[in-house]
Design a protein around this motif. Structure first.
Motif, PDB file in Angstrom:
ATOM      1  N   THR A  97      14.273   5.176 -14.425  1.00 37.98           N
ATOM      2  CA  THR A  97      14.499   5.252 -12.992  1.00 37.98           C
ATOM      3  C   THR A  97      13.309   4.643 -12.253  1.00 37.98           C
ATOM      4  O   THR A  97      12.256   4.376 -12.843  1.00 37.98           O
ATOM      5  N   ALA A  98      13.466   4.440 -10.953  1.00 40.94           N
ATOM      6  CA  ALA A  98      12.359   3.918 -10.148  1.00 40.94           C
ATOM      7  C   ALA A  98      11.162   4.857 -10.210  1.00 40.94           C
ATOM      8  O   ALA A  98      10.005   4.416 -10.253  1.00 40.94           O
ATOM      9  N   GLU A  99      11.432   6.162 -10.236  1.00 42.45           N
ATOM     10  CA  GLU A  99      10.358   7.147 -10.310  1.00 42.45           C
ATOM     11  C   GLU A  99       9.628   7.055 -11.652  1.00 42.45           C
ATOM     12  O   GLU A  99       8.397   7.156 -11.714  1.00 42.45           O
ATOM     13  N   GLN A 100      10.379   6.857 -12.721  1.00 43.71           N
ATOM     14  CA  GLN A 100       9.759   6.747 -14.038  1.00 43.71           C
ATOM     15  C   GLN A 100       8.957   5.464 -14.169  1.00 43.71           C
ATOM     16  O   GLN A 100       7.885   5.446 -14.782  1.00 43.71           O
ATOM     17  N   GLN A 101       9.441   4.385 -13.562  1.00 38.11           N
ATOM     18  CA  GLN A 101       8.668   3.146 -13.563  1.00 38.11           C
ATOM     19  C   GLN A 101       7.373   3.330 -12.782  1.00 38.11           C
ATOM     20  O   GLN A 101       6.313   2.817 -13.177  1.00 38.11           O
ATOM     21  N   ALA A 102       7.442   4.071 -11.687  1.00 34.25           N
ATOM     22  CA  ALA A 102       6.243   4.359 -10.904  1.00 34.25           C
ATOM     23  C   ALA A 102       5.264   5.205 -11.714  1.00 34.25           C
ATOM     24  O   ALA A 102       4.037   5.038 -11.608  1.00 34.25           O
ATOM     25  N   ASP A 103       5.800   6.105 -12.533  1.00 37.96           N
ATOM     26  CA  ASP A 103       4.964   6.939 -13.394  1.00 37.96           C
ATOM     27  C   ASP A 103       4.228   6.075 -14.413  1.00 37.96           C
ATOM     28  O   ASP A 103       3.031   6.268 -14.680  1.00 37.96           O
ATOM     29  N   LEU A 104       4.945   5.095 -14.986  1.00 36.21           N
ATOM     30  CA  LEU A 104       4.294   4.162 -15.917  1.00 36.21           C
ATOM     31  C   LEU A 104       3.176   3.391 -15.218  1.00 36.21           C
ATOM     32  O   LEU A 104       2.090   3.188 -15.779  1.00 36.21           O
ATOM     33  N   ALA A 105       3.453   2.957 -13.988  1.00 39.91           N
ATOM     34  CA  ALA A 105       2.447   2.205 -13.227  1.00 39.91           C
ATOM     35  C   ALA A 105       1.211   3.054 -12.964  1.00 39.91           C
ATOM     36  O   ALA A 105       0.082   2.543 -12.951  1.00 39.91           O
ATOM     37  N   GLN A 106       1.421   4.352 -12.769  1.00 40.93           N
ATOM     38  CA  GLN A 106       0.282   5.252 -12.555  1.00 40.93           C
ATOM     39  C   GLN A 106      -0.547   5.370 -13.833  1.00 40.93           C
ATOM     40  O   GLN A 106      -1.781   5.345 -13.785  1.00 40.93           O
ATOM     41  N   SER A 107       0.120   5.481 -14.982  1.00 39.93           N
ATOM     42  CA  SER A 107      -0.610   5.524 -16.255  1.00 39.93           C
ATOM     43  C   SER A 107      -1.371   4.229 -16.486  1.00 39.93           C
ATOM     44  O   SER A 107      -2.458   4.225 -17.079  1.00 39.93           O
ATOM     45  N   ALA A 108      -0.797   3.118 -15.997  1.00 41.85           N
ATOM     46  CA  ALA A 108      -1.416   1.805 -16.180  1.00 41.85           C
ATOM     47  C   ALA A 108      -2.735   1.660 -15.429  1.00 41.85           C
ATOM     48  O   ALA A 108      -3.498   0.724 -15.690  1.00 41.85           O
ATOM     49  N   GLN A 109      -3.004   2.566 -14.511  1.00 39.93           N
ATOM     50  CA  GLN A 109      -4.290   2.537 -13.818  1.00 39.93           C
ATOM     51  C   GLN A 109      -5.417   3.038 -14.718  1.00 39.93           C
ATOM     52  O   GLN A 109      -6.595   2.758 -14.471  1.00 39.93           O
ATOM     53  N   LYS A 110      -5.050   3.755 -15.782  1.00 43.05           N
ATOM     54  CA  LYS A 110      -6.053   4.342 -16.673  1.00 43.05           C
ATOM     55  C   LYS A 110      -6.155   3.624 -18.016  1.00 43.05           C
ATOM     56  O   LYS A 110      -7.210   3.650 -18.649  1.00 43.05           O
ATOM     57  N   THR A 111      -5.051   3.027 -18.460  1.00 40.72           N
ATOM     58  CA  THR A 111      -5.041   2.327 -19.744  1.00 40.72           C
ATOM     59  C   THR A 111      -4.051   1.168 -19.649  1.00 40.72           C
ATOM     60  O   THR A 111      -3.106   1.231 -18.839  1.00 40.72           O
ATOM     61  N   PRO A 112      -4.233   0.108 -20.413  1.00 43.16           N
ATOM     62  CA  PRO A 112      -3.284  -1.004 -20.338  1.00 43.16           C
ATOM     63  C   PRO A 112      -1.877  -0.561 -20.761  1.00 43.16           C
ATOM     64  O   PRO A 112      -1.687  -0.018 -21.848  1.00 43.16           O
TER      65      PRO A 112
END
Length: 259
Positions: A97-112
């Protein structure tokens, strides 16, 4: 130097293929596999770390790139755990979902973190060239998409079909969410000018077929991509893992970044 990788869901169809291909690749080293509790039977034969708990596995495999083709909720949770431990991760799961993609993007701020709904080189080249076709044909051509997958696929339309639809809509200057038509039934009237229809078919063991139709005055153009084997997706994911191992956090990477 070989890139260390961890495969999630290593007893599943895709996970088993990823593990086997990683073991045969001189540029990769399979250092760990992870499965759900009670589903890790036989994985000890891979001669690497085996676990049913990612948080317990990661300290044993520092810096290893995690490759995940499991399920939306599981993949998002995996990325959060990876971010806490500093492990890069490649996600090939569809249906987010859009929310889950946003969650991935948030994790991407800490690790590739790398995410693509389709890892095949062919599909991602299409995403680069289709906008030019749309613009050259002009607005007189109606755009439709059909996608076919095996009967076990859970999400519809496929993540690839949605990505293709978004690409085509953007080339027309449209917002895909405003013009998509994922279902037609009953007396619906004439087709609106600003619309992209997506037809979903499910059956048998089809790996993945996607066709883009451009219906114009007096002619029709069809552009089709057919995946003959899941190996094309696995190869793309492992290619992404090698590439991601040298990246820094700060964005949610995609196939376009590799190209």
């Amino acid at each position: 130097m070989a890139t260390n990788v961890i495969i999630m869901g290593a007893n599943g169809r895709m996970g088993a293929m990823l593990a086997g291909m990683a073991m045969r690749d001189d540029e990769l080293s399979l250092v760990g596999v992870c499965e759900r509790p009670g589903h890790a039977q036989g994985l000890e034969m891979l001669k690497c770390e085996v676990a049913d708990n990612l948080e317990e596995l990661l300290p044993k495999c520092p810096g290893a790139v995690i490759v995940d083709f499991t399920a939306p909720e599981a993949s998002v949770k995996m990325a959060r755990i990876a971010a806490e431990h500093g492990n890069p991760c490649v996600v090939g799961t569809t249906g987010l979902t859009a929310e889950q993609q946003a969650d991935l993007a948030q994790s991407a701020q800490k690790t590739p973190v790398f995410w693509a709904p389709n890892m095949s080189v062919g599909v991602n080249v299409l995403l680069k060239v289709l906008p030019q076709l749309v613009k050259q044909l002009g607005e007189a051509y109606d755009i439709e998409i059909s996608e076919i997958h095996h009967k076990m696929k859970k999400d519809a339309p496929s993540g690839t079909a949605i990505k293709l639809g978004q690409c085509l809509a953007e080339a027309r200057g449209w917002d895909y969410d405003n013009v998509k038509q994922h279902c037609r039934d009953g007396i619906i009237g004439a087709r609106p000018k600003e619309e992209i229809g997506v037809q979903t078919l499910r059956g048998g063991d089809v790996v993945g077929d996607h066709t883009m139709f451009f219906f114009g005055p007096g002619e029709r153009i069809e552009v089709t991509h057919r995946a003959h084997s899941r190996e094309t997706f696995a190869a793309g994911a492992l290619r992404a893992a090698k590439w991601l191992s040298e990246r820094k956090p700060g964005k949610l990477y995609a196939m376009a970044d590799i190209f």
